[in-house]
Write a protein that holds these residues in place. Structure first.
Motif, PDB file in Angstrom:
ATOM      1  N   VAL A   1       0.826  -1.206   0.000  1.00 40.88           N
ATOM      2  CA  VAL A   1       0.000   0.000   0.000  1.00 40.88           C
ATOM      3  C   VAL A   1       0.860   1.256   0.000  1.00 40.88           C
ATOM      4  O   VAL A   1       0.594   2.210  -0.740  1.00 40.88           O
ATOM      5  N   GLU A   2       1.887   1.288   0.826  1.00 40.99           N
ATOM      6  CA  GLU A   2       2.706   2.496   0.938  1.00 40.99           C
ATOM      7  C   GLU A   2       3.440   2.790  -0.357  1.00 40.99           C
ATOM      8  O   GLU A   2       3.567   3.952  -0.755  1.00 40.99           O
ATOM      9  N   ALA A   3       3.935   1.740  -1.023  1.00 42.90           N
ATOM     10  CA  ALA A   3       4.617   1.960  -2.300  1.00 42.90           C
ATOM     11  C   ALA A   3       3.643   2.519  -3.338  1.00 42.90           C
ATOM     12  O   ALA A   3       3.972   3.443  -4.094  1.00 42.90           O
ATOM     13  N   ALA A   4       2.423   1.983  -3.369  1.00 45.61           N
ATOM     14  CA  ALA A   4       1.412   2.487  -4.298  1.00 45.61           C
ATOM     15  C   ALA A   4       1.057   3.931  -3.966  1.00 45.61           C
ATOM     16  O   ALA A   4       0.865   4.765  -4.864  1.00 45.61           O
ATOM     17  N   TRP A   5       0.982   4.235  -2.679  1.00 49.53           N
ATOM     18  CA  TRP A   5       0.637   5.587  -2.249  1.00 49.53           C
ATOM     19  C   TRP A   5       1.707   6.584  -2.690  1.00 49.53           C
ATOM     20  O   TRP A   5       1.387   7.673  -3.163  1.00 49.53           O
ATOM     21  N   VAL A   6       2.965   6.216  -2.528  1.00 45.91           N
ATOM     22  CA  VAL A   6       4.056   7.100  -2.951  1.00 45.91           C
ATOM     23  C   VAL A   6       4.016   7.295  -4.462  1.00 45.91           C
ATOM     24  O   VAL A   6       4.210   8.405  -4.969  1.00 45.91           O
ATOM     25  N   THR A   7       3.730   6.219  -5.214  1.00 48.43           N
ATOM     26  CA  THR A   7       3.662   6.325  -6.666  1.00 48.43           C
ATOM     27  C   THR A   7       2.578   7.300  -7.098  1.00 48.43           C
ATOM     28  O   THR A   7       2.775   8.128  -7.989  1.00 48.43           O
ATOM     29  N   MET A   8       1.419   7.237  -6.442  1.00 50.38           N
ATOM     30  CA  MET A   8       0.298   8.085  -6.838  1.00 50.38           C
ATOM     31  C   MET A   8       0.404   9.505  -6.307  1.00 50.38           C
ATOM     32  O   MET A   8       0.045  10.460  -7.003  1.00 50.38           O
ATOM     33  N   HIS A   9       0.887   9.676  -5.078  1.00 49.41           N
ATOM     34  CA  HIS A   9       0.766  10.969  -4.409  1.00 49.41           C
ATOM     35  C   HIS A   9       2.087  11.580  -3.961  1.00 49.41           C
ATOM     36  O   HIS A   9       2.088  12.741  -3.530  1.00 49.41           O
ATOM     37  N   GLY A  10       3.179  10.837  -4.033  1.00 48.59           N
ATOM     38  CA  GLY A  10       4.439  11.382  -3.569  1.00 48.59           C
ATOM     39  C   GLY A  10       5.013  12.407  -4.534  1.00 48.59           C
ATOM     40  O   GLY A  10       4.593  12.526  -5.685  1.00 48.59           O
ATOM     41  N   THR A  11       5.988  13.155  -4.037  1.00 43.28           N
ATOM     42  CA  THR A  11       6.698  14.088  -4.907  1.00 43.28           C
ATOM     43  C   THR A  11       7.593  13.299  -5.849  1.00 43.28           C
ATOM     44  O   THR A  11       7.785  12.091  -5.702  1.00 43.28           O
ATOM     45  N   ALA A  12       8.162  13.994  -6.820  1.00 43.43           N
ATOM     46  CA  ALA A  12       9.069  13.329  -7.757  1.00 43.43           C
ATOM     47  C   ALA A  12      10.255  12.711  -7.009  1.00 43.43           C
ATOM     48  O   ALA A  12      10.691  11.591  -7.316  1.00 43.43           O
ATOM     49  N   GLY A  13      10.757  13.427  -5.990  1.00 43.47           N
ATOM     50  CA  GLY A  13      11.853  12.883  -5.202  1.00 43.47           C
ATOM     51  C   GLY A  13      11.440  11.637  -4.427  1.00 43.47           C
ATOM     52  O   GLY A  13      12.199  10.672  -4.326  1.00 43.47           O
TER      53      GLY A  13
END
Length: 579
Positions: free
Chosen positions: A528-540
């Protein structure tokens, strides 16, 4: 036969076919066929999305609804245009960043479930058929009005259905997403220019929107109705301020206050679940490009529907005065009021531009049908070709086999839609004929808004979402939508019928609640966290997350191995995988 209209239509279709041929995918990559290599520019994609979205129901139907119901008809324009606001704010960028082929593909990978993928594919096909069949019917009706003659012994209606589907099937099957993108972009520009041309002529000839609304509101709103004694004018009762007649410039001619809200919510949320529109965001090169594309779409769509509302008002104001000068209107009107409201734009075109004007508007209507059909066929090909064929029927398919499977599915779906449209042939044109098209399109929005949009939003914005929750939400949402729509056809006019005929206000919260409760009773996917970063995280954030995955997946260094070289190779891999 209107020679000008046929010549205009033939020229535009010929140009579009040439463009589709020149921009066809050069290889057999499924990314090229379904997503145009994810290299569609912002402006081109915005034009193509508008071409996808603006069907004959939008081009003729919105003006007709305003002509018939006044301000109440404008709620269609509000709902259609407002639908891209949640797409802009909540969906476009994260959906593209996740980077799949279709909505079903996104949900299946996000929730690690083939069951979710297949359930979503079923929902997508239900929506596509609900949208594709009335578009095919609209193609037949428009050909019947435009040309009036059939080919090879077929009726004009059947000829229109087959010609429109055949042309678009060729564009989609062999041009793929790249060819369809340019085809739809060209078509949208033609349709928008036709509407701008008509609005310009109206203004040049003295039309003033504010003054027209005020004049029309000085008397009760009427429309022709068929009785046993023939046609007669019927006055619309005000459904909000009961006990008085409805007027053009105030709401209440068609909907109660609850009905107005239900319609706008159904059209607005339904837009976010339309597969042929949402799939286009996967063609953008980045999440930022997807969001910028939506901003352009909002501006273009808003301008289009503002012009449609303006022209519906112009038709109501101008046609009664034009009857004495243009005697051909006698066959279309009763005491200066059009018997078939969908004739509003073609009638204005002929009033202001003669046979040329009628030809331009009629050709634009058929072009709008064909452009929307292109997007629907592509969405069907992506869902069944990629999500079903490649993953379940032939998991070891080569790229060439996968592309040809998508092409074959395109032709099969077009054939099914053509058969259904012929079966639903309305025969002789009448006032109820266009209502079939508009009603079925609204059904597609309702199913999308109840079954797909709530699950899509939860999958993007709610971490605990699970496969069980998604399947529960989709099935319940679809069941509520279909049941409500069928029930509404058996009820008399009432606020309850208004709610059930546009059931997303009821179905979407129920589907979201069921999905949330079922998710709480099941386990979320492991990443879930990896998917969340992919969708909503910054480019960094996204680069760091990919780097961590690459390092974790790389084999451990042997004794004496240069770890610096290993890190260099990992960074090189990361740069090659950036989106």
């Amino acid at each position: 036969m209107n020679i000008t209209a046929v010549a205009t239509l033939t020229f535009v279709v010929f140009v579009a076919l040439i463009v589709a041929f020149l921009t066809r995918p050069r290889g057999n990559s499924t990314v090229d066929f379904y997503l145009a290599g994810r290299r569609v520019g912002v402006l081109t994609n915005s034009w193509a999305i508008c071409g996808d979205y603006i069907s004959a129901a939008s081009f003729l139907g919105v003006a007709a609804a305003v002509y018939l119901f006044g301000i109440d008809g404008a709620w269609y324009a509000v709902g259609f245009a407002a639908g891209f606001i949640p797409v802009l704010l909540l969906i476009a960028a994260p959906l593209r960043r996740f980077g799949e082929f279709s909505l079903a593909d996104f949900l299946g990978r996000r929730l690690h479930s083939e069951g979710v993928r297949l359930t979503a594919a079923g929902m997508v096909q239900l929506i596509i058929l609900g949208y594709l069949i009335p578009q095919s019917v609209g193609g037949g009706i428009t050909w019947q009005l435009l040309v009036g003659h059939g080919l090879f012994g077929l009726s004009p209606y059947v000829t229109g259905v087959l010609v429109s589907l055949l042309v678009i099937s060729i564009v989609v099957a062999f041009g793929g997403m790249r060819g369809a993108t340019w085809y739809q972009a060209v078509q949208f520009i033609v349709v928008l220019m036709a509407l701008i041309w008509l609005a310009s002529l109206a203004v040049i000839n003295g039309f003033d929107y504010g003054a027209a609304v005020q004049d029309l509101s000085d008397e009760p709103l009427t429309s022709p109705t068929h009785t046993s004694d023939g046609w007669e004018l019927r006055t619309h009762p005000d459904r909000i301020d009961t006990g008085r007649d409805a007027v053009f410039g105030e709401p209440g001619a068609q909907y109660t206050q609850l009905g107005q809200i239900a319609l706008v919510v159904t059209l607005g949320l339904g837009t976010a679940g339309l597969p042929h529109v949402m799939n286009r965001y996967f063609t953008a090169p980045s999440g930022r490009a997807a969001r910028t594309t939506t901003v352009w779409v909002l501006g273009l769509i808003g301008a289009f529907y503002a012009l449609a509302v303006m022209m519906g008002t112009a038709a109501r104001h101008v046609i009664p005065e034009a009857v004495t000068e243009h005697r051909w209107l006698d066959a279309l009107t009763l005491d200066g009021v059009l018997i078939t409201p969908e004739h509003a734009l073609p009638a204005l075109g002929r009033i202001y531009g003669g046979e040329l004007g009628l030809g331009i508007i009629s050709a634009a209507a058929l072009i709008a049908v064909m452009s929307t059909v292109a997007g629907l066929l592509l969405a069907a090909a992506a869902t069944w070709g990629h999500d079903v064929y490649e993953r379940h029927i032939n998991p070891h398919a080569t790229p060439r086999q996968a592309v040809w499977a998508g092409r074959l599915i395109t032709l099969i779906v077009a054939g099914l839609a053509g058969v259904a449209a012929v079966v639903l042939s309305p025969g002789e044109l009448g006032p109820a004929t266009p209502a079939l098209v508009t009603t079925m399109v609204t059904w597609a929005f309702a199913v999308a808004g109840c079954a797909l949009t709530p699950v899509l939003l939860l999958a993007i914005w709610w971490r605990p979402m699970t496969a069980t929750g998604a399947i529960t939400g989709m099935l319940l949402g679809a069941a509520v939508a279909v049941t409500a729509l069928i029930t509404s056809e058996t009820l008399p006019d009432s606020p309850l019928r208004d709610l059930l005929s546009a059931p997303t206000l009821l179905g979407a919260p129920l589907a979201a609640l069921a999905a949330a409760l079922a998710s709480r009773l099941s386990q979320p996917p492991p990443d879930v966290e990896a998917a969340w970063v992919t969708m909503h995280g910054t480019a960094g954030d996204r680069r760091a997350e990919r780097l961590a995955r690459l390092i974790a997946a790389a084999p451990a260094p042997r004794a004496g191995t240069d770890t610096g070289s290993r890190r260099t190779r990992t960074h090189t891999q990361l740069r090659g995988r950036r989106r």
